[in-house]
Design an enzyme around this catalytic site. Structure first.
Site, PDB file in Angstrom:
ATOM      1  N   LYS A   9     -19.424 -20.493 -12.644  1.00 42.58           N
ATOM      2  CA  LYS A   9     -17.914 -20.260 -13.304  1.00 42.58           C
ATOM      3  C   LYS A   9     -17.055 -19.872 -13.064  1.00 42.58           C
ATOM      4  O   LYS A   9     -16.595 -19.908 -13.625  1.00 42.58           O
ATOM      5  CB  LYS A   9     -18.388 -19.163 -13.936  1.00 42.58           C
ATOM      6  CG  LYS A   9     -19.173 -19.076 -15.960  1.00 42.58           C
ATOM      7  CD  LYS A   9     -19.756 -19.997 -16.646  1.00 42.58           C
ATOM      8  CE  LYS A   9     -19.639 -19.949 -18.005  1.00 42.58           C
ATOM      9  NZ  LYS A   9     -20.094 -20.145 -18.471  1.00 42.58           N
ATOM     10  N   TYR A  44       1.000  -0.898  -0.101  1.00 36.92           N
ATOM     11  CA  TYR A  44       0.314   0.052  -0.180  1.00 36.92           C
ATOM     12  C   TYR A  44       0.877   1.246   0.057  1.00 36.92           C
ATOM     13  O   TYR A  44       1.693   1.367  -0.761  1.00 36.92           O
ATOM     14  CB  TYR A  44      -1.197  -0.065   1.472  1.00 36.92           C
ATOM     15  CG  TYR A  44      -1.821   0.687   0.841  1.00 36.92           C
ATOM     16  CD1 TYR A  44      -3.287   0.872  -0.594  1.00 36.92           C
ATOM     17  CD2 TYR A  44      -2.218   1.739   1.675  1.00 36.92           C
ATOM     18  CE1 TYR A  44      -4.336   1.026  -0.266  1.00 36.92           C
ATOM     19  CE2 TYR A  44      -3.713   2.410   1.377  1.00 36.92           C
ATOM     20  CZ  TYR A  44      -4.147   2.503   0.505  1.00 36.92           C
ATOM     21  OH  TYR A  44      -5.530   2.772   0.213  1.00 36.92           O
ATOM     22  N   ALA A  89     -35.185 -20.621 -30.090  1.00 42.54           N
ATOM     23  CA  ALA A  89     -34.577 -19.386 -30.925  1.00 42.54           C
ATOM     24  C   ALA A  89     -34.397 -18.734 -30.244  1.00 42.54           C
ATOM     25  O   ALA A  89     -34.494 -17.540 -30.654  1.00 42.54           O
ATOM     26  CB  ALA A  89     -35.429 -19.285 -31.994  1.00 42.54           C
TER      27      ALA A  89
END
Length: 438
Positions: free
Chosen positions: A94, A39, A195
């Site tokens: 994921k 930092y 679709a």
């Protein structure tokens, strides 16, 4: 056959640490010097270097290996519009797959946003943080507009996996199926049922691979998509036939390929019998396909059957696509994931399917052997060789098409580096995960 119970799945997500991911520092912070470099004041040196040369962010931050999985939860798996909070377990999952298969770090971003333009604005504003954007579980037709707009606005890869992941993997399967059955892409008659995002993306990808749009017959919940209908959005209208040619039962006669991304039970054994000899059937409704594997094989024993399931041959699983496509794109600093990169990924998978399969992969799936043929048209999702075949192909395609900002000079060395990188990642992570279960 289910591999787990509902209770086991919930316990997996809850214990021993809630959720599936944890953010872990990779630099020490145990001394005053460590703290001063992590930092203030040492961090200022990295900030100044990046301000002077934005490309330096790839050296001094994790941006170039960080992907955002972004969703508003409007089309989650087979669950529908359950919202961003209920969809968060999928986005965390994921992240697990990105890390496990390609050593890519992920933040899941679950947005309580229904307006497409607002979502676009939010994602665009996050560009300084991420090396790529994986859009996930956003309903059609909004998902098309969102992705198209962000790809034009952003200088990093934007990829809607629900569209392109399925397209790439099924495309790889179709390449193999054509070789096995001695068919040519340009001659195929293809019937598409569904679709939505995946159905339209797969169809676009098939056209990219050489299928004639005139030979594509797409159905949605209201029947065949044709120019006489007045209820079509622009994405469906792109694949409208000149006139109404009848029901699915009528249109599927003589078809070479069936692509299903709809609901179970729509394809009957009689319909399969009416298709061309040795048809290609990708029935990918989850968890139950448009026709069962057993019914398809009874109707046409030599058919090539693929599903989204792991308990039957030819599983069309997106995990064979998105981690590796992003790995290749990130490693060359690609500004976009273009069609050529996706086609390269599909071709690489089809090529790998023709290679001898090591015994350890067969053992993982409980089979004696696997060889290129009607029941093995694409590599198994757990095949570690996918990394060294698909990633370099994607990276090379990015370089060949001029979208790579950090070209790879030695591709063979890169392949070796990939294997070493994933092995090192697994070696780091395995004992860390195991520590939770002691």
């Amino acid at each position: 056959m289910a591999l787990f119970t509902k209770e086991e799945a919930l316990e997996y997500h809850k214990l021993p640490r809630r959720g599936k991911v944890e953010v872990v520092p990779v630099k020490p912070c145990v001394s005053q010097k460590d703290l001063s470099m992590a930092y203030s004041p040492g961090v200022a040196e990295a900030c100044k270097a990046i301000h002077a040369d934005p490309a330096a962010a790839a050296l001094y931050t994790g941006k170039s290996n960080l992907v955002a999985v972004v969703s508003n939860g409007t089309a989650v798996l087979g669950l529908g519009n359950i919202g961003p909070l209920a969809g968060k377990p999928v986005m965390e999952g994921k992240g697990v797959l990105f890390k496990t298969f390609a050593d890519i770090d992920v933040f899941d971003i679950n947005l309580d946003v229904s307006d497409s333009d607002e979502l676009i604005k939010i994602v665009k504003a996050m560009e300084p943080t991420f090396g790529g954007i994986n859009l996930e579980d956003i309903k059609a037709p909004e998902c098309f507009y969102i992705e198209e707009t962000l790809k034009k606005m952003m200088n990093i890869p934007v990829f809607h996996d629900d569209q392109h992941g399925t397209a790439v993997i099924s495309g790889a399967g179709l390449i193999s199926a054509c070789e096995i059955t001695n068919r040519k892409m340009e001659d195929l008659k293809v019937v598409v049922v569904g679709a939505g995002a995946a159905g339209i993306a797969c169809t676009k990808f098939y056209v990219q691979m050489g299928i004639d749009p005139k030979n594509i017959f797409m159905f949605d919940s209201r029947g065949l998509i044709h120019k006489g209908r007045t209820d079509l959005n622009p994405y469906k209208a792109e694949f409208a036939q000149a006139k109404d040619l009848g029901s699915l039962e009528e249109v599927i006669k003589g078809a070479d390929c069936f692509l299903g991304l709809s609901t179970k039970g729509l394809l009957s054994k009689d319909m399969v019998r009416s298709m061309a000899k040795d048809p290609v059937i990708f029935a990918m409704a989850n968890p139950d396909p448009e026709i069962t594997y057993d019914d398809a094989k009874e109707a046409s024993p030599a058919c090539i059957m693929g599903t989204g399931r792991s308990d039957y041959p030819n599983q069309i699983n997106n995990v064979s696509g998105f981690p590796y496509i992003f790995r290749g794109a990130l490693d060359v600093g690609a500004t976009i994931i273009n069609e050529e990169m996706k086609v390269a990924a599909a071709q690489a998978l089809a090529d790998l399917a023709k290679e001898p399969v090591p015994s350890e992969i067969c053992d993982a799936y409980g089979v004696k052997s696997l060889s290129f043929g009607i029941d093995y048209i694409i590599p198994k999702p757990l095949d570690p060789r996918v990394l060294e075949w698909e990633v370099p192909a994607v990276a090379q395609a990015a370089m060949d098409t001029g979208v790579a900002t950090m070209p790879i000079q030695d591709m063979e060395a890169y392949k070796n580096d990939l294997k070493q990188r994933i092995t090192a990642s697994h070696d780091r992570i395995a004992p860390f995960v195991a520590s939770y279960y002691k």
